[in-house]
Design a protein around this motif. Sequence first.
Motif, PDB file in Angstrom:
ATOM      1  N   TRP A 132     -60.690 -37.854  13.563  1.00  0.00           N
ATOM      2  CA  TRP A 132     -62.088 -37.462  13.767  1.00  0.00           C
ATOM      3  C   TRP A 132     -62.530 -37.864  15.244  1.00  0.00           C
ATOM      4  N   TYR A 136     -63.710 -35.934  18.465  1.00  0.00           N
ATOM      5  CA  TYR A 136     -65.014 -36.104  19.259  1.00  0.00           C
ATOM      6  C   TYR A 136     -64.971 -36.537  20.503  1.00  0.00           C
ATOM      7  N   GLY A 139     -64.457 -33.925  22.894  1.00  0.00           N
ATOM      8  CA  GLY A 139     -65.594 -32.866  23.028  1.00  0.00           C
ATOM      9  C   GLY A 139     -65.526 -31.793  22.125  1.00  0.00           C
ATOM     10  N   MET A 140     -64.926 -31.913  20.722  1.00  0.00           N
ATOM     11  CA  MET A 140     -64.921 -31.063  19.827  1.00  0.00           C
ATOM     12  C   MET A 140     -66.153 -31.579  19.049  1.00  0.00           C
ATOM     13  N   ASP A 141     -66.693 -30.283  18.253  1.00  0.00           N
ATOM     14  CA  ASP A 141     -67.630 -30.475  17.394  1.00  0.00           C
ATOM     15  C   ASP A 141     -66.800 -30.653  15.783  1.00  0.00           C
ATOM     16  N   ASP A 142     -67.654 -30.671  14.824  1.00  0.00           N
ATOM     17  CA  ASP A 142     -67.095 -30.810  13.410  1.00  0.00           C
ATOM     18  C   ASP A 142     -66.339 -29.785  12.894  1.00  0.00           C
ATOM     19  N   GLN A 144     -64.733 -27.472  14.862  1.00  0.00           N
ATOM     20  CA  GLN A 144     -63.502 -27.527  15.579  1.00  0.00           C
ATOM     21  C   GLN A 144     -62.633 -28.511  15.348  1.00  0.00           C
ATOM     22  N   THR A 145     -63.082 -29.756  15.057  1.00  0.00           N
ATOM     23  CA  THR A 145     -62.190 -30.822  14.541  1.00  0.00           C
ATOM     24  C   THR A 145     -61.530 -30.430  13.289  1.00  0.00           C
TER      25      THR A 145
END
Length: 233
Positions: A132, A136, A139-142, A144-145
């Motif tokens: 996770w 992050y 630059g990924m959000d929740d 996308q992750t």
Amino acid sequence: MYLSNMWIDPERLERLMNIAESSLLPLVKGALLYTIPLAVITFIIGLAIALFTALARLSTIKTLQWVARAYVSAIRGTPLLVQLFIIFYGFPTVGITIDPFPAAIIGFSLNVGAYASEIIRAAILSIPKGQWEAAYSLGMDDVQTLRRIILPQAARVCIPPLSNTFISLVKDTSLASLILVAEMFRKAQEIAATNYEFLLLYTEAALIYWIICFVLSIVQGIIEKRFSRYVVR
């Protein structure tokens, strides 16, 4: 002596062979038209329910957590047969009538969804938190992750237990016979009711179930072996 003579008697043996031969096609037809489609449809719907339920259990929204927990607890805490009876026989008493096959789909889907949700939730929790954090940092959000990093890894972890769940589901579809779904075991019951050879017909149905589950076990092994190549060790 009576049992020995009963089974060795050539006329009876020929009669049993004729019954087994004539009943094979109806049983296989019941498996192909109802048992297997029922298992496949309910497993797909159940997986969708399971994923939503697992994510709800892991969310920070208390209401979603409570609803998901209540659903899982209710389904896991009551017998599948009782759930099917409530849907098919209970709902009509309050004006909601559902045909046998759709009722079976609803019952099995809800049951699979509850049990599979715990498998998916455990698989997601098994992914290291560093995954996770790494996402992050990119630059990924929740969302996308979860979609790009976590779920693909969790899916590989889920394959063995979910495969076992599907195999168990195929066997559990025999319970649909009790709500009048014309699946394989129901066909065996109907044929046995005309000739009273219950042991023969039920054994024949059991052998067909075993063959189906044996083939599924082979497929499961192939899938597990293929996906194990991509597991990071």
